[in-house]
Design a protein around this motif. Structure first.
Motif, mmCIF file in Angstrom:
data_model
loop_
_atom_site.group_PDB
_atom_site.id
_atom_site.type_symbol
_atom_site.label_atom_id
_atom_site.label_comp_id
_atom_site.label_asym_id
_atom_site.label_seq_id
_atom_site.Cartn_x
_atom_site.Cartn_y
_atom_site.Cartn_z
ATOM 1 N N UNK A 1 4.880 -1.102 13.729
ATOM 2 C CA UNK A 1 5.064 0.202 14.349
ATOM 3 C C UNK A 1 6.246 0.951 13.776
ATOM 4 N N UNK B 1 0.556 6.411 18.234
ATOM 5 C CA UNK B 1 0.930 5.026 17.961
ATOM 6 C C UNK B 1 1.609 4.399 19.179
ATOM 7 N N UNK C 1 8.071 0.581 10.910
ATOM 8 C CA UNK C 1 8.006 1.014 9.513
ATOM 9 C C UNK C 1 7.041 2.194 9.377
ATOM 10 N N UNK C 2 5.874 2.079 10.026
ATOM 11 C CA UNK C 2 4.906 3.172 9.959
ATOM 12 C C UNK C 2 5.472 4.400 10.652
ATOM 13 N N UNK D 1 0.827 -1.214 0.000
ATOM 14 C CA UNK D 1 0.000 0.000 0.000
ATOM 15 C C UNK D 1 0.861 1.263 0.000
ATOM 16 N N UNK E 1 5.125 11.238 5.527
ATOM 17 C CA UNK E 1 3.860 11.936 5.749
ATOM 18 C C UNK E 1 4.144 13.376 6.161
#
Lengths: 589, 211
Positions: A262, A277, A264-265, A153, A159
């Motif tokens: 966690x 998070x 990687x995000x 994805x 971000x």
């Protein structure tokens, strides 16, 4: 914002340079600390650190992918159980063939952490006895934390992303993927090509040919699978238990069933994005996680937190510790067979604390309350139908101590608890330190290592509390230490309410969505309810962390599970697991 | 006879007047089912903690006849998927679902189980449990509060109330098909997509889209 001086590495560590000329060089990159060690000398350096310089505790092992330099780096944080800041060691290896010697023989606590670094980065730890994937499954394609590995994805490097509904149309990630799932395969792959690895080959402890101690009869060893769906595994955790009769010969933990990526995000999120998070790591004690992460980033930003915010933070974190220990004790009793009644008593007072959290932070469990340089909002005026201070005073001075006394009355001298717990799952202090055990697990073995005293952070140096220890290191002592720590936490909360300034800032500077974090690395750690919770952060000066690693106490404490269970009966496994107190959100991250 | 019974003026003997209730089979049967939904004791992540709190004394799930959590899928009616569904876990969840006897219901509790939630982009995360098993009730929240979960359970009771013995799938002829258990390959393999895999393997250019 005023400057605070970062703690420097102690002088004896500098002796490493002269001891290993050429092999140990200070890390000269701006904002970095510690030493870069040549791979071929790592074991000698680590042995010298442990035996001669007192760095007997390996806090964390992880990897970083410096893709621009073509290097993978293994990062080690070693500490002294007598206290003081961590010493950072780094070993670099080329990305194409990354091999680093394994430290399992020097620090057995490196076992699972090295496996995790192998799983995520593909760093091969030469000499590791069981270098298999730990969070993902064997056969998964690629090393997901490498910077050039993209998810199915994948949307963008960092971000915040561009608007997802630029023309008013929202496109879901599933619609862009040809399989309508969060998946990607090598080109030309079909399920018919795939031969899954059998369970037997995945786990070397499976050896059906071995025989049991039959006392004259021919007997086999039996492999029992506990989990991942089992009422006593505290979530989705799995154990492969080899039994000889009722006695445990070998126990192999299998995890990763709640691996939610966690890290990687987190490397894609902005610094502040990561705060909510962290709530979901150890989801029973979100406030502690918030504090650990805030400390790590504040170290880089060099922010001074206002007085009132410091007091509020300590209040929150200590209430969280009480919450967590109430939960742990209640569910330890569940595991011992006293189904739900003790837990009901324990949860009752937890609800009080959760009401306070909800009134203050807006959510019962996922508080997302701390900010870099303070907290998100001040205490509310009223909770339930009381004035906040009255509510807190009643809770901290009356209800919580009474609840702890109640539990103590019902449980501590209970005959069944004593016979099930005393002398079971004994962890000697040397072994606890060698395996990097942390928190109540370590202190129940008589090692007085508590970061609130050993490497003080926030304003813990102002409070009067003692670091509790218990001498025996069995399940019973792990239960007692939690009762002791709840009392000490209540004591700290009482001092907070006594000393907290009534007004003043709760945040240094203005609330900011995107914070600027200077380039460099930092390791922020707190004494979480389950043990040392560390956040290793590498910043390149951008709005997103380059590396975001969580040193999870639940994950590292579980390294010991196999050792603790050996020789006990199968019914003791759940009790021993319950006494370690893991949360799978943190174990698997 | 039936005509007579449906007549509200049917003469009921005096001694039975306070002892007889006239109702439909559906209502009676559904009343029994909706008042004793046994959830599976099955916690995945953070939401499980709120599920436990819901079962505890303050929120008290037993008011709805649902406090009997069964650790075995063979004895449960309702699977509350309480937390993030990962690729490593989904084969186990599908197997548990297949092992539950009918009638069975699934509740997706929280954002993760409903659609991936905050972890949706993660490489080990399934974007919602409904990608593999049918979901009856979705409860939003991260995690949903106990009140929200209770509301979801009441919604489920309403759904049970609205079902009819004559039309529910588990009383039709033939056996229900189990959901194929996904495989863990280089990535999660949904075996229902086998034709798509074969079609893509024949045209390698299209495969490049998914890397």
């Amino acid at each position: 914002m005023t400057e605070v001086v970062a703690p420097t590495v102690e002088a004896p560590a500098a002796a490493l340079e002269s001891r290993f000329p050429g092999a140990v060089t200070p890390d000269a990159r701006a904002g970095y600390s510690g030493y870069v060690v040549a791979a071929d000398q790592l074991i000698e350096v680590a042995t010298a650190l442990r035996d001669e310089m007192g760095y007997d505790y390996l806090s964390s092992v992880t990897g970083v992918d410096y893709i621009a330099d073509g290097k993978l780096e293994a990062v080690y944080h070693a500490c002294k159980t007598t206290g003081g800041p961590a010493l950072v060691l780094k070993v670099q290896a080329p990305r194409e063939a990354p091999v680093v010697p394994s430290l399992v023989n020097v620090y057995p606590g490196a076992d699972f952490q090295e496996r995790e670094a192998y799983d995520m980065y593909g760093i091969r730890f030469a000499g590791h006895p069981n270098l298999k994937r730990i969070l993902m499954w064997e056969g998964f394609a690629g090393y997901p934390l490498r910077k050039d590995w993209k998810e199915a994805y994948y949307e963008g490097e960092t971000k915040p992303f561009e608007s997802r509904w630029p023309g008013g149309d929202f496109v879901r990630a599933e619609e862009k993927n040809i399989f309508s799932h969060n998946v990607a395969y090598p080109a030309g792959f079909t399920p018919d090509d795939w031969v899954p690895e059998s369970e037997v080959s995945q786990y070397p402890v499976f050896d059906p040919s071995t025989q049991g101690e039959g006392h004259g009869l021919k007997t086999d060893k039996l492999v029992v699978n506990i989990g991942p769906q089992h009422p006593s595994t505290h979530g989705v955790f799995r154990m492969l238990v080899t039994l000889d009769g009722e006695t445990i010969v070998n126990l192999q933990p299998v995890m990763g069933y709640l691996h939610r990526n966690h890290e990687k995000i987190g490397e894609r999120n902005t610094f502040l994005h990561n705060m909510p998070f962290t709530d979901r790591l150890d989801y029973i004690s979100s406030m502690s996680n918030n504090l650990g992460y805030a400390l790590a980033v504040e170290k880089l930003m060099k922010v001074k937190v206002p007085e009132r915010a410091e007091y509020i933070r300590v209040l929150m974190v200590e209430l969280t510790r009480i919450c967590n220990h109430l939960w742990a004790v209640g569910f330890l009793l569940n595991d011992l067979g006293a189904f739900f009644t003790p837990a009901l008593y324990a949860i009752r007072e937890r609800e009080l604390i959760l009401d306070f959290f909800e009134a203050t932070a807006g959510s019962r469990m996922m508080c997302n309350y701390m900010r870099f340089g303070g907290v998100a909002r001040d205490l509310p005026e009223r909770i339930r139908d009381d004035n906040t201070l009255d509510f807190l005073n009643d809770m901290v001075f009356n209800r919580l101590p009474r609840a702890i006394d109640d539990l103590e009355t019902y449980l501590t001298d209970n005959e069944i608890i004593r016979s099930r717990c005393i002398g079971v799952g004994v962890l000697p202090p040397q072994q606890a330190v060698a395996f990097s055990a942390a928190g109540p697990l370590l202190r129940a073995s008589g090692v007085a290592y508590d970061l609130r005293r050993a490497d003080p952070y926030s304003i813990y140096d102002r409070f009067d509390f003692k670091v509790c220890t218990r001498p025996n290191g069995d399940i019973y002592d792990r239960y007692l230490i939690r009762m002791d720590e709840m009392r000490e936490s209540a004591k700290i909360c009482q001092q907070v309410l006594r000393d907290m300034p009534t007004g003043g800032d709760i945040l240094a500077g203005k609330p900011a969505y995107n914070v600027r974090v200077p380039a460099g690395e930092s390791y922020g750690r707190v004494e979480g309810p389950k043990g040392e919770l560390g956040f290793y952060i590498v910043s390149t000066g951008k709005t997103n962390p380059y590396r975001y690693h969580v040193r999870a106490p639940s994950f590292i404490n579980i390294t010991l599970l196999g050792e603790l269970c050996k020789g006990h009966k199968v019914a003791d496994v759940v009790a021993i697991l319950g006494s370690i107190d893991i949360v799978l959100g943190e174990t698997d991250r | 006879m039936t005509d007579a019974l449906e007549n509200p003026n049917y003469p009921v003997p005096d001694e039975l007047k306070s002892n007889v209730i006239v109702t439909t089979i559906d209502r009676l049967y559904n009343w029994g089912r909706r008042s004793s939904v046994w959830p599976m004791m099955f916690g995945l992540a953070c939401c499980a903690i709120e599920m436990i709190c819901t079962a505890a004394s303050r929120y008290d799930l037993s008011r709805f006849g649902m406090e009997v959590m069964r650790p075995s899928p063979r004895q449960s009616d309702l699977m509350i998927v309480s937390g993030t569904v990962t690729k490593k876990m989904i084969p186990v969840i599908v197997r548990l679902y297949n092992q539950m006897p009918e009638p069975k219901y699934v509740m997706a509790m929280g954002a993760c189980a409903s659609g991936g939630g905050p972890f949706k982009e993660g490489y080990n995360v399934v974007s919602g449990v409904d990608k593999f098993i049918p979901v009856d009730v979705y409860v939003p929240g991260c995690p949903p509060t106990p009140q929200a979960l209770l509301n979801g359970l009441i919604k489920l009771q309403e759904k049970i109330d609205s079902q009819s013995i004559a039309s529910v799938p588990w009383y039709q002829s033939g056996n229900s098909e189990p959901v194929p258990v996904p495989l863990l390959g280089p990535d999660l393999i949904d075996l229902r997509q086998r034709p798509l895999f074969n079609q893509l393997a024949k045209q390698p250019a299209a495969q490049a889209v998914t890397e």
